[in-house]
Scaffold this motif. Sequence first.
Motif, mmCIF file in Angstrom:
data_model
loop_
_atom_site.group_PDB
_atom_site.id
_atom_site.type_symbol
_atom_site.label_atom_id
_atom_site.label_comp_id
_atom_site.label_asym_id
_atom_site.label_seq_id
_atom_site.Cartn_x
_atom_site.Cartn_y
_atom_site.Cartn_z
ATOM 1 N N MET A 135 0.845 -1.180 0.000
ATOM 2 C CA MET A 135 0.000 0.000 0.000
ATOM 3 C C MET A 135 0.884 1.234 0.000
ATOM 4 S SD MET A 135 -2.961 1.312 2.538
ATOM 5 C CE MET A 135 -4.172 0.968 1.315
ATOM 6 N N ARG A 136 0.516 2.187 -0.795
ATOM 7 C CA ARG A 136 1.262 3.438 -0.871
ATOM 8 C C ARG A 136 0.321 4.585 -0.515
ATOM 9 N NH1 ARG A 136 5.972 5.054 -3.931
ATOM 10 N NH2 ARG A 136 5.949 7.297 -4.165
ATOM 11 N N LEU A 137 0.721 5.389 0.446
ATOM 12 C CA LEU A 137 -0.079 6.529 0.855
ATOM 13 C C LEU A 137 0.189 7.711 -0.068
ATOM 14 C CD1 LEU A 137 0.383 6.271 4.717
ATOM 15 C CD2 LEU A 137 -1.548 5.478 3.352
ATOM 16 N N THR A 138 -0.787 8.583 -0.189
ATOM 17 C CA THR A 138 -0.661 9.742 -1.066
ATOM 18 C C THR A 138 0.199 10.833 -0.430
ATOM 19 O OG1 THR A 138 -2.640 10.763 -0.141
ATOM 20 C CG2 THR A 138 -2.948 9.336 -2.073
ATOM 21 N N LYS A 139 0.626 11.780 -1.264
ATOM 22 C CA LYS A 139 1.364 12.943 -0.764
ATOM 23 C C LYS A 139 0.489 13.733 0.205
ATOM 24 C CE LYS A 139 4.532 13.780 -4.545
ATOM 25 N NZ LYS A 139 4.986 14.726 -5.576
ATOM 26 N N GLN A 140 -0.814 13.728 -0.035
ATOM 27 C CA GLN A 140 -1.728 14.449 0.846
ATOM 28 C C GLN A 140 -1.619 13.913 2.273
ATOM 29 O OE1 GLN A 140 -5.701 15.054 -0.638
ATOM 30 N NE2 GLN A 140 -6.533 15.223 1.407
ATOM 31 N N THR A 141 -1.600 12.605 2.427
ATOM 32 C CA THR A 141 -1.476 12.008 3.755
ATOM 33 C C THR A 141 -0.115 12.319 4.358
ATOM 34 O OG1 THR A 141 -3.016 10.244 3.209
ATOM 35 C CG2 THR A 141 -1.508 9.833 5.044
ATOM 36 N N ASN A 142 0.923 12.188 3.566
ATOM 37 C CA ASN A 142 2.282 12.468 4.019
ATOM 38 C C ASN A 142 2.385 13.886 4.573
ATOM 39 O OD1 ASN A 142 5.058 12.695 4.342
ATOM 40 N ND2 ASN A 142 5.543 12.292 2.211
ATOM 41 N N TYR A 143 1.907 14.865 3.823
ATOM 42 C CA TYR A 143 2.014 16.248 4.272
ATOM 43 C C TYR A 143 1.003 16.588 5.361
ATOM 44 C CZ TYR A 143 5.724 17.222 1.071
ATOM 45 O OH TYR A 143 6.945 17.211 0.444
ATOM 46 N N ALA A 144 -0.108 15.886 5.422
ATOM 47 C CA ALA A 144 -1.042 16.091 6.529
ATOM 48 C C ALA A 144 -0.355 15.709 7.842
ATOM 49 C CB ALA A 144 -2.310 15.269 6.327
ATOM 50 N N VAL A 145 0.318 14.579 7.846
ATOM 51 C CA VAL A 145 1.043 14.150 9.050
ATOM 52 C C VAL A 145 2.149 15.147 9.378
ATOM 53 C CG1 VAL A 145 2.558 12.374 10.027
ATOM 54 C CG2 VAL A 145 0.484 11.701 8.793
ATOM 55 N N ARG A 146 2.873 15.588 8.375
ATOM 56 C CA ARG A 146 3.946 16.558 8.605
ATOM 57 C C ARG A 146 3.415 17.867 9.166
ATOM 58 N NH1 ARG A 146 8.313 16.358 3.747
ATOM 59 N NH2 ARG A 146 8.339 14.128 3.358
ATOM 60 N N MET A 147 2.285 18.342 8.626
ATOM 61 C CA MET A 147 1.684 19.571 9.124
ATOM 62 C C MET A 147 1.266 19.426 10.589
ATOM 63 S SD MET A 147 -0.899 21.894 6.823
ATOM 64 C CE MET A 147 -1.870 20.534 6.361
ATOM 65 N N LEU A 148 0.679 18.285 10.916
ATOM 66 C CA LEU A 148 0.261 18.038 12.293
ATOM 67 C C LEU A 148 1.469 17.943 13.218
ATOM 68 C CD1 LEU A 148 -2.597 15.517 11.520
ATOM 69 C CD2 LEU A 148 -2.865 17.873 12.339
ATOM 70 N N MET A 149 2.546 17.349 12.735
ATOM 71 C CA MET A 149 3.782 17.302 13.526
ATOM 72 C C MET A 149 4.302 18.713 13.784
ATOM 73 S SD MET A 149 5.767 14.069 11.773
ATOM 74 C CE MET A 149 7.287 14.369 12.683
ATOM 75 N N TYR A 150 4.265 19.557 12.765
ATOM 76 C CA TYR A 150 4.714 20.936 12.912
ATOM 77 C C TYR A 150 3.887 21.637 13.978
ATOM 78 C CZ TYR A 150 6.397 25.572 11.541
ATOM 79 O OH TYR A 150 6.981 26.819 11.542
ATOM 80 N N CYS A 151 2.571 21.485 13.896
ATOM 81 C CA CYS A 151 1.683 22.122 14.882
ATOM 82 C C CYS A 151 1.920 21.573 16.281
ATOM 83 C CB CYS A 151 0.220 21.929 14.476
ATOM 84 S SG CYS A 151 -0.252 22.879 13.020
ATOM 85 N N ALA A 152 2.171 20.276 16.388
ATOM 86 C CA ALA A 152 2.438 19.674 17.697
ATOM 87 C C ALA A 152 3.747 20.211 18.280
ATOM 88 C CB ALA A 152 2.487 18.151 17.590
ATOM 89 N N ALA A 153 4.762 20.359 17.456
ATOM 90 C CA ALA A 153 6.040 20.890 17.922
ATOM 91 C C ALA A 153 5.918 22.371 18.286
ATOM 92 C CB ALA A 153 7.114 20.696 16.853
#
Length: 155
Positions: free
Chosen positions: A1-19
């Motif tokens: 299974m390969r996740l989309t760029k949308q999912t990848n950057y959604a996680v990254r954005m949430l990580m940024y907000c968490a940090a």
Amino acid sequence: MRLTKQTNYAVRMLMYCAANDGRLSRVPEIAKAYGVSELFLFKIIQPLHKAGIMDTVRGRNGGVRLGRPAAEITLFDVVRVTEENFAMAECFDIDSETDCPLVDSCGFNAALREALNAFFAVLSKYTIADLVRRRTDIFKLLSIEENPKTEQTAA
């Protein structure tokens, strides 16, 4: 299974907000940190906001932040919102037509379903908070300025 760029950057954005906990994060700053377009990030924010994963504040001093604590947002929550289709084979998709004569009695479909459920179970074990535990590295890598409140929280 390969996740989309949308999912990848959604996680990254949430990580940024968490940090960047305790402060609003601005989309241009997030886009710069990850080297991605602001427009792309704005498209990702909409489903995250609708699902209650991310809050948005409009206006001159607006920005984005987590919609609930990072420890309560699982990777499965994000994937479920950002991915459109989990069909791993054409016979896996109920709406798809297939020429396979085994579609109703095939063990392959059952194996794929079991694998997908295991994938979801693992994603459910990890939260956004788990991904930003080493906060000092995150601050430095994302060029987030630390503030006293965040430093105390990280300790």
